[in-house]
Design an enzyme around this catalytic site. Structure first.
Site, short mmCIF file in Angstrom:
data_model
loop_
_atom_site.label_atom_id
_atom_site.label_comp_id
_atom_site.label_asym_id
_atom_site.label_seq_id
_atom_site.Cartn_x
_atom_site.Cartn_y
_atom_site.Cartn_z
NE ARG A 1 -3.60 -2.16 2.81
CZ ARG A 1 -3.33 -3.27 3.47
NH1 ARG A 1 -2.13 -3.44 4.03
NH2 ARG A 1 -4.25 -4.22 3.60
CE LYS B 1 -7.64 -0.10 5.09
NZ LYS B 1 -8.21 -0.03 3.71
CG HIS C 1 -5.99 -9.32 1.31
ND1 HIS C 1 -5.13 -8.93 0.31
CD2 HIS C 1 -6.97 -8.38 1.36
CE1 HIS C 1 -5.57 -7.80 -0.23
NE2 HIS C 1 -6.68 -7.45 0.39
CE1 TYR D 1 -6.85 -3.78 -3.23
CE2 TYR D 1 -8.01 -5.13 -1.63
CZ TYR D 1 -7.53 -3.90 -2.04
OH TYR D 1 -7.76 -2.79 -1.27
#
Length: 332
Positions: free
Chosen positions: A199, A224, A309, A319
């Site tokens: 990211r 995140k 993930h 994604y």
């Protein structure tokens, strides 16, 4: 059974029943006894309400101070909750707050912002109400049964090779010299993102002490979703980092010497220069592009390790966006 004891010149009644603890002081034992028996009867009948008589805004304030304050995304969440405090919803007394109040708030917000933004605000509210349940302020979370917001399909935008080449060209980044300017480094960050699926915030926060060029890994202590991960680096990613290593280190010891805000602002300028300002292209689309490319070489579990993930459905539906012709070529 209530406990009633004399404390100096007053009588104190204490109740512990079905997880509820209450106490109060009275002038006479008879008053204490009546209060205790009446309260126990309410608890047994399921009629006792532990909801404090405060405004919803006061509950939000408590949540901001005790929960939001400790989150990584506290700035954004605080902004969302302060907006709700100022809304009509914030003025509703907590004992009266019900699903209809949230429905009215939701319908109003849908006239003001996009459904995705409302869904994000609603998720924050739902987390707050769940915490209020833990605090025994409410019995049920009314948002759990409120109709879902219809949001648009997940974004599937990928970069084309022409778009990548145009953006890199206008950034001035080349593999033959160090990226000395900010535009150079944003170009390098774009290519690095496509190689690693990292990211924007992970790239701008990447520090040299977390990079191992020999083992070809980058360690991300803060991500995140709150879980640290180690990202494997391709030979192209290593080449980009070696170019960056030729620059004088900044005081933060970051590899790209960029902030997320600066990266975003310069990326938008690069789109203008490349005549892509109307192309509906986000920097974050590099993550989808990277994962779709990596899927040709890695299994879904390996892909999740790279991307971080924990929900494979999000990885698959949001994604991973392969060209169907690539899948056809794999069939007999």
């Amino acid at each position: 059974m209530a406990t009633i004891i004399k404390n100096r010149n007053k009588w104190r009644a204490q109740i512990r029943k079905k997880g509820i603890y209450k106490s109060a002081s009275f002038h006479t034992k008879a008053e204490a006894t009546r209060w205790a028996y009446a309260l126990e009867a309410q608890i047994d009948a399921g009629e006792y309400n532990t909801t404090p008589n405060i405004l919803f805004a006061e509950l939000i304030d408590k949540y901001l101070k005790e929960v939001t304050l400790h989150k990584r995304g506290k700035k954004e969440e605080r902004y969302r909750l302060l907006r709700i405090i100022r809304s009509n919803l914030g003025n509703i007394p907590l004992p009266l707050l019900n699903k209809e109040h949230f429905r009215q708030w939701q319908n109003q917000r849908l006239t003001e912002v996009q459904p995705v933004s409302v869904a994000r605000e609603r998720a924050t509210l739902s987390a707050l109400m769940t915490k209020a349940q833990e605090w025994d302020f409410i019995k049920e979370n009314p948002l759990k049964t409120l109709e879902k917001i219809k949001t648009p399909p997940a974004r599937t935008r990928r970069y084309s090779e022409e778009e990548i080449n145009s953006l890199i060209f206008v950034s001035g980044y080349t593999p033959t010299q160090p990226p000395t300017s900010i535009q150079n480094r944003v170009g390098a960050a774009l290519l690095f993102a496509i190689e690693t699926a990292m990211r924007a915030g992970e790239i701008t926060g990447l520090k040299w002490e977390h990079i191992n060029l020999e083992q070809r890994t980058a360690y991300l202590p803060k991500t995140k979703n709150g879980y640290a991960r180690t990202v494997p680096l391709s030979t192209k990613a290593i080449t980009i980092l070696k170019h960056l290593s030729q620059l004088e280190r900044d005081k933060e010891n970051t590899a790209f010497q960029l902030t997320t805000r600066r990266l975003d602002a310069v990326f938008r300028k690069l789109k203008q220069k490349a005549n892509l300002h109307q192309a509906d292209l986000h920097f974050h689309d590099t993550r989808r592009e990277a994962l779709t490319r990596l899927a040709k070489h890695l299994s879904v579990m390996e892909l999740a390790k790279v991307s971080g993930h924990r929900d494979l459905s999000i990885l698959q539906n949001t994604y991973y966006n392969p060209d169907i012709s690539d899948l056809v070529s794999k069939l007999q």
